[in-house]
Motif scaffolding. Sequence first.
Motif, PDB file in Angstrom:
ATOM      1  N   THR A  14       0.826  -1.202   0.000  1.00 11.40           N
ATOM      2  CA  THR A  14       0.000   0.000   0.000  1.00 11.40           C
ATOM      3  C   THR A  14       0.864   1.258   0.000  1.00 11.40           C
ATOM      4  O   THR A  14       1.636   1.470   0.939  1.00 11.40           O
ATOM      5  CB  THR A  14      -0.923   0.013   1.233  1.00 11.40           C
ATOM      6  N   PRO A  15       0.727   2.088  -1.026  1.00 13.21           N
ATOM      7  CA  PRO A  15       1.485   3.344  -1.046  1.00 13.21           C
ATOM      8  C   PRO A  15       0.884   4.367  -0.095  1.00 13.21           C
ATOM      9  O   PRO A  15      -0.233   4.199   0.406  1.00 13.21           O
ATOM     10  CB  PRO A  15       1.350   3.805  -2.497  1.00 13.21           C
ATOM     11  N   GLN A  16       1.620   5.454   0.138  1.00 18.58           N
ATOM     12  CA  GLN A  16       1.095   6.551   0.957  1.00 18.58           C
ATOM     13  C   GLN A  16      -0.100   7.205   0.267  1.00 18.58           C
ATOM     14  O   GLN A  16      -1.037   7.646   0.915  1.00 18.58           O
ATOM     15  CB  GLN A  16       2.173   7.620   1.171  1.00 18.58           C
ATOM     16  N   ARG A  17      -0.030   7.260  -1.054  1.00 17.60           N
ATOM     17  CA  ARG A  17      -1.070   7.961  -1.835  1.00 17.60           C
ATOM     18  C   ARG A  17      -0.984   7.491  -3.280  1.00 17.60           C
ATOM     19  O   ARG A  17       0.088   7.159  -3.770  1.00 17.60           O
ATOM     20  CB  ARG A  17      -0.799   9.454  -1.755  1.00 17.60           C
ATOM     21  N   VAL A  18      -2.123   7.480  -3.963  1.00 12.25           N
ATOM     22  CA  VAL A  18      -2.171   7.194  -5.405  1.00 12.25           C
ATOM     23  C   VAL A  18      -3.092   8.228  -6.036  1.00 12.25           C
ATOM     24  O   VAL A  18      -4.167   8.514  -5.501  1.00 12.25           O
ATOM     25  CB  VAL A  18      -2.716   5.780  -5.703  1.00 12.25           C
ATOM     26  N   GLU A  19      -2.670   8.766  -7.172  1.00  9.19           N
ATOM     27  CA  GLU A  19      -3.488   9.739  -7.893  1.00  9.19           C
ATOM     28  C   GLU A  19      -3.604   9.297  -9.348  1.00  9.19           C
ATOM     29  O   GLU A  19      -2.625   8.857  -9.946  1.00  9.19           O
ATOM     30  CB  GLU A  19      -2.849  11.130  -7.809  1.00  9.19           C
ATOM     31  N   TYR A  20      -4.817   9.429  -9.897  1.00 10.43           N
ATOM     32  CA  TYR A  20      -5.101   9.057 -11.292  1.00 10.43           C
ATOM     33  C   TYR A  20      -5.434  10.327 -12.054  1.00 10.43           C
ATOM     34  O   TYR A  20      -6.264  11.118 -11.606  1.00 10.43           O
ATOM     35  CB  TYR A  20      -6.290   8.086 -11.348  1.00 10.43           C
ATOM     36  N   LEU A  21      -4.784  10.521 -13.201  1.00  6.02           N
ATOM     37  CA  LEU A  21      -5.000  11.723 -14.000  1.00  6.02           C
ATOM     38  C   LEU A  21      -5.219  11.338 -15.451  1.00  6.02           C
ATOM     39  O   LEU A  21      -4.764  10.277 -15.902  1.00  6.02           O
ATOM     40  CB  LEU A  21      -3.782  12.650 -13.902  1.00  6.02           C
ATOM     41  N   THR A  22      -5.896  12.220 -16.174  1.00 10.06           N
ATOM     42  CA  THR A  22      -6.074  12.032 -17.608  1.00 10.06           C
ATOM     43  C   THR A  22      -5.659  13.304 -18.334  1.00 10.06           C
ATOM     44  O   THR A  22      -5.607  14.382 -17.736  1.00 10.06           O
ATOM     45  CB  THR A  22      -7.534  11.695 -17.973  1.00 10.06           C
ATOM     46  N   ALA A  23      -5.373  13.158 -19.629  1.00  7.20           N
ATOM     47  CA  ALA A  23      -4.968  14.294 -20.449  1.00  7.20           C
ATOM     48  C   ALA A  23      -5.514  14.092 -21.853  1.00  7.20           C
ATOM     49  O   ALA A  23      -5.894  12.969 -22.228  1.00  7.20           O
ATOM     50  CB  ALA A  23      -3.444  14.410 -20.484  1.00  7.20           C
ATOM     51  N   PRO A  24      -5.554  15.162 -22.643  1.00  9.10           N
ATOM     52  CA  PRO A  24      -5.999  15.018 -24.026  1.00  9.10           C
ATOM     53  C   PRO A  24      -5.199  13.926 -24.744  1.00  9.10           C
ATOM     54  O   PRO A  24      -4.051  13.652 -24.399  1.00  9.10           O
ATOM     55  CB  PRO A  24      -5.727  16.402 -24.634  1.00  9.10           C
ATOM     56  N   GLY A  25      -5.835  13.333 -25.710  1.00 13.42           N
ATOM     57  CA  GLY A  25      -5.193  12.241 -26.432  1.00 13.42           C
ATOM     58  C   GLY A  25      -5.400  10.907 -25.735  1.00 13.42           C
ATOM     59  O   GLY A  25      -4.663   9.956 -25.991  1.00 13.42           O
ATOM     60  N   ASP A  26      -6.390  10.858 -24.836  1.00 15.54           N
ATOM     61  CA  ASP A  26      -6.701   9.627 -24.104  1.00 15.54           C
ATOM     62  C   ASP A  26      -5.483   9.068 -23.377  1.00 15.54           C
ATOM     63  O   ASP A  26      -5.203   7.876 -23.396  1.00 15.54           O
ATOM     64  CB  ASP A  26      -7.292   8.560 -25.039  1.00 15.54           C
ATOM     65  N   ARG A  27      -4.740   9.976 -22.721  1.00 20.06           N
ATOM     66  CA  ARG A  27      -3.605   9.539 -21.911  1.00 20.06           C
ATOM     67  C   ARG A  27      -4.034   9.395 -20.463  1.00 20.06           C
ATOM     68  O   ARG A  27      -4.845  10.162 -19.958  1.00 20.06           O
ATOM     69  CB  ARG A  27      -2.452  10.538 -22.030  1.00 20.06           C
ATOM     70  N   VAL A  28      -3.477   8.386 -19.798  1.00 20.82           N
ATOM     71  CA  VAL A  28      -3.768   8.101 -18.402  1.00 20.82           C
ATOM     72  C   VAL A  28      -2.439   8.105 -17.645  1.00 20.82           C
ATOM     73  O   VAL A  28      -1.473   7.470 -18.074  1.00 20.82           O
ATOM     74  CB  VAL A  28      -4.470   6.736 -18.234  1.00 20.82           C
ATOM     75  N   LEU A  29      -2.414   8.822 -16.528  1.00 25.61           N
ATOM     76  CA  LEU A  29      -1.226   8.915 -15.687  1.00 25.61           C
ATOM     77  C   LEU A  29      -1.597   8.461 -14.287  1.00 25.61           C
ATOM     78  O   LEU A  29      -2.627   8.880 -13.751  1.00 25.61           O
ATOM     79  CB  LEU A  29      -0.728  10.360 -15.657  1.00 25.61           C
ATOM     80  N   VAL A  30      -0.769   7.591 -13.710  1.00 27.95           N
ATOM     81  CA  VAL A  30      -0.970   7.148 -12.334  1.00 27.95           C
ATOM     82  C   VAL A  30       0.306   7.482 -11.573  1.00 27.95           C
ATOM     83  O   VAL A  30       1.405   7.101 -11.986  1.00 27.95           O
ATOM     84  CB  VAL A  30      -1.260   5.633 -12.252  1.00 27.95           C
ATOM     85  N   ILE A  31       0.155   8.215 -10.470  1.00 30.63           N
ATOM     86  CA  ILE A  31       1.285   8.596  -9.636  1.00 30.63           C
ATOM     87  C   ILE A  31       1.072   7.984  -8.257  1.00 30.63           C
ATOM     88  O   ILE A  31      -0.002   8.122  -7.676  1.00 30.63           O
ATOM     89  CB  ILE A  31       1.392  10.129  -9.505  1.00 30.63           C
ATOM     90  N   SER A  32       2.103   7.310  -7.756  1.00 31.00           N
ATOM     91  CA  SER A  32       2.016   6.733  -6.412  1.00 31.00           C
ATOM     92  C   SER A  32       3.214   7.185  -5.596  1.00 31.00           C
ATOM     93  O   SER A  32       4.324   7.322  -6.111  1.00 31.00           O
ATOM     94  CB  SER A  32       1.940   5.203  -6.465  1.00 31.00           C
ATOM     95  N   TRP A  33       2.972   7.462  -4.309  1.00 28.22           N
ATOM     96  CA  TRP A  33       4.000   7.929  -3.386  1.00 28.22           C
ATOM     97  C   TRP A  33       4.277   6.824  -2.376  1.00 28.22           C
ATOM     98  O   TRP A  33       3.347   6.230  -1.821  1.00 28.22           O
ATOM     99  CB  TRP A  33       3.526   9.175  -2.646  1.00 28.22           C
TER     100      TRP A  33
END
Length: 86
Positions: free
Chosen positions: A31-50
């Motif tokens: 389990t990470p401290q935090r997870v964030e899910y983001l999207t951007a134009p061009g149907d891109r998906v970004l997942v950031i975990s700390w």
Amino acid sequence: MTVTLMWEAAAADDRGAELLDWARRQELSDTPQRVEYLTAPGDRVLVISWWDAPYGAELPELPDPPPELVRRQVHRWRFVSVAVTP
């Protein structure tokens, strides 16, 4: 130390919502401290975990999605947090 893992994928045409849903359903072995899910134009998906871990620590990462959901290889990066500003 806080290590940040970034995972970015470009969805196949008009499959961005499906790729985001797939990413959100993935379970990590720790389990990470935090997870964030983001999207951007061009149907891109970004997942950031700390993570509270050293830079070179073995950390669970999101796997590659099914090939039919993406139009190119997944990109991954690892960073160390040096400052946080509100």
